[in-house]
Design an enzyme around this catalytic site. Structure first.
Site, PDB file in Angstrom:
ATOM      1  N   GLU B  76       0.816  -1.210   0.000  1.00 47.14           N
ATOM      2  CA  GLU B  76       0.000   0.000   0.000  1.00 47.14           C
ATOM      3  C   GLU B  76       0.850   1.261   0.000  1.00 47.14           C
ATOM      4  O   GLU B  76       0.726   2.100  -0.874  1.00 47.14           O
ATOM      5  CB  GLU B  76      -0.917  -0.009   1.223  1.00 47.14           C
ATOM      6  N   GLU B 319      -4.182  17.318  40.704  1.00 42.11           N
ATOM      7  CA  GLU B 319      -5.258  18.268  41.000  1.00 42.11           C
ATOM      8  C   GLU B 319      -4.747  19.667  41.272  1.00 42.11           C
ATOM      9  O   GLU B 319      -5.433  20.642  41.019  1.00 42.11           O
ATOM     10  CB  GLU B 319      -6.076  17.770  42.201  1.00 42.11           C
TER      11      GLU B 319
END
Lengths: 104, 516
Positions: B76, B319
């Protein structure tokens, strides 16, 4: 104009022998005196096959005149061979196209 | 991780096929050694699932890691595209070509070339080219990339199928190990298109690239290896430019860790006593509690203890920003800034949302590998749960945990529970079985006052105190005090007092009143 043709075959298989025979016949009938044929066995010259990206055998490569064109198969369909060599008296492009893409 | 692979290989029973290491991180573990040697394996997946990358890494690793030359048969992408596309991974195919360690058979159709078919043919030329390439460089590994692209080139697909079968048999005869990639149209259902799987059905690997919570999640599954053992089921994997393909083998490695008797301090002396003398060095500790119960403080104490004893610590913040972490630490008397300058601490802040969990895992493993800490902390672990499904979160935790334990590093994770008192969170249920020690921090409401209680819920392999102890937090850190006496139901969030206790309290009340 000289036709330079190269035919890739695999050893002496049926397909190979038929392709050589069919090609000789077409050339003698339509290109008498203005063609050169080179037969190459991919088993002996895989590098050449690699360079020309030959996938199938037999493969006939029309090297000259341009454009370069490939015809695969044992060349038993004479009309297709003539078309591929630009010797076709009539345009069979439509038919050829549909067959070339038909199996995809 | 090569020693693990070696062990897998020796695990193979006689009669099992020999395995060929792919060198792809994690893959050889789930494949228990590698691909079946001398055989063909089909790798099928949808567009963009990573087939070509896996195949090329298998080949490139062969050259660079195992000195095994390889042949690429490309159907391909042109050779030039292939070379360019994998440059970013650091695989220098051009150099390999120049060194005769790699050969490329270009089986892509020439653009704009309409091949005319006249009579019968076969693909002997292609077969001859492949065999020639293998012989010329003494290849041990071969890949046939995107064989599906061969079919539209010829009108008769049965010829193509027959010829592929012939190539497959020929390669087997030459003793090379082959990977064939094949495109699938859907993630589920049949293996591939064009009936290719009919003749390479012995060994099949499926790659998937599903949407999971709006994020792409890649998985790899070894559907079958005939005559060779392998791990069953899907495993997540990632592709990035630094490490190429990384398969996360999860539970495949979980049970193989050695355990250590060496103890390290949690940074809180009383907590160490409650745990029977400190934490095990290669253990994973989960600190779980509602917001404000002191999880980040626990992390700070744990890092401080590492710095005090001259051990490297790596803190992952998910956090808070670096500045917040630094400020909090300095409030509790820890100079993280200086520790980072001294090279004994590294703080890495990454919000969970910035990438997929699989990529987080790879990044964190890389940070650990680069810094080589003795202790790792993740504050908070539950933040990562936000961005994922339960399954990939669990895989993430298992992946990180096993990596940390494998390196004999101590890990401390925090988990934020949604309820202020009692209750359990998804994180707890998901990862509690993976962790060795669980410390619960809870608010306790007693006589209208919010107090805090701490308990060691579990500690694998040793005695630990079962009491629920009260603790207070001040400028100097965490202070663990006496157990709550005569109160039960703290963990459920509904504390009740035993009668005797209440009676005494009432007595005390009257005493107090009579005194005043």
């Amino acid at each position: 104009m000289i036709y330079k043709l190269r035919l890739y075959v695999t050893g002496r298989t049926h397909n190979s022998l038929r392709a050589i025979e069919n090609l000789r016949r077409v050339c003698e009938e339509d290109l008498r005196g203005r063609y050169e044929i080179e037969v190459i066995d991919v088993l002996e010259h895989p590098k050449l096959a690699e360079n020309e990206r030959i996938m199938a055998t037999p493969t006939l490569v029309k090297k000259l005149p341009v454009p370069v064109r490939k015809i695969i198969g044992d060349l038993s369909d004479r009309d297709k061979v003539l078309f591929g060599l630009d010797l076709s008296p009539f345009d069979i492009a439509g038919e050829n196209q549909s067959e070339a893409n038909g199996g995809a | 991780m090569s020693y693990q692979t070696d062990r897998h290989m020796s695990d193979r029973k006689p009669g099992h096929l020999e395995a060929m290491e792919t060198g792809i991180t994690g893959f050889d573990q789930i494949a228990m050694g590698g691909l079946p040697k001398g055989r063909t394996t089909l790798v099928a997946g949808t567009a963009g699932s990573g087939k070509t990358v896996i195949a090329l890494e298998f080949l490139a690793n062969g050259v660079t890691k195992f000195d095994e030359p390889g042949v690429i048969v490309t159907f391909e992408e042109t050779p030039l595209d292939l070379i360019r596309n994998v440059e970013s991974f650091g695989w220098d195919l051009q150099q390999m070509l120049d060194d005769n360690k790699l050969a490329i058979v270009n089986a892509t159709p020439e653009p704009g070339e309409a091949v005319i078919e006249s009579g019968s043919y076969d693909l002997s030329a292609l077969v001859a080219r492949i065999e020639h390439a293998i012989r010329e460089i003494g290849a041990k590994r071969v890949i046939l990339d995107a064989v599906g692209a061969l079919f539209p080139q010829f009108s008769d697909s049965s010829v193509v199928r027959n010829e592929l079968r012939r190539i497959h048999n020929g390669l087997r005869g030459m003793g090379v190990t082959t990977l064939i990639t094949l495109e699938r149209t859907e993630e589920e259902g049949g293996v591939g298109r064009f009936g290719v799987e009919e003749f390479v059905a012995d060994n099949v690997v499926i790659l998937r690239n599903r949407l999971d919570n709006e994020k792409r999640r890649r998985t790899i599954e070894i559907l079958k290896f005939r005559g060779a053992p392998h791990q069953k089921g899907e495993y997540p994997f990632t592709i990035d430019v630094d490490d190429g393909v990384t398969v996360i083998p999860l539970s495949a490695i979980e049970l193989k860790q050695k355990s250590s008797d060496i103890r390290v301090s949690s940074g809180v002396a009383e907590l160490d006593r409650m745990c029977g003398g400190g934490m095990y060095r290669d253990s994973i500790i989960l600190v779980s509690g509602a917001t404000g119960t002191g999880k980040t403080l626990t992390v700070t104490e744990y890092i401080k203890a590492a710095i005090r004893s001259g051990e490297r610590a790596l803190l992952f913040g998910s956090e808070e920003s670096r500045e917040q972490i630094m400020r909090n630490a300095s409030n509790w008397g820890a100079d993280f800034e200086q520790a980072e300058k001294d090279g004994i601490l590294r703080i890495v802040c990454r919000y969970p949302e910035v990438m997929s969990l699989e990529d987080h895992l790879i990044q964190m493993k890389r940070d650990i590998r680069d810094f080589r800490p003795a202790r790792v902390a993740v504050d908070s672990m539950s933040a990562f749960e936000r961005v994922s499904s339960g399954k990939s979160f669990r895989e993430f935790v298992i992946g990180l945990t096993s990596h940390i334990k494998h390196l004999e590093t101590t890990g401390l994770f925090t988990n934020t529970t949604s309820m202020l008192m009692g209750g359990e969170s998804i994180t707890e249920t998901h990862i509690s079985t993976i962790t060795d020690t669980i410390i619960l921090l809870r608010y306790v409401e007693l006589q209208g006052v919010m107090r805090r209680g701490l308990t060691v819920l579990k500690m694998r392999g040793t005695w630990h105190e079962k009491d629920i102890r009260e603790y207070v937090i001040d400028n100097h850190g965490m202070h663990i005090q006496e157990p709550f006496k005569g109160v039960h139901g703290i963990l459920t969030g509904v504390p009740t007092y035993s009668y005797a206790q209440e009676r005494r309290r009432l007595d005390d009340m009257f005493e107090d009143e009579s005194r005043s």
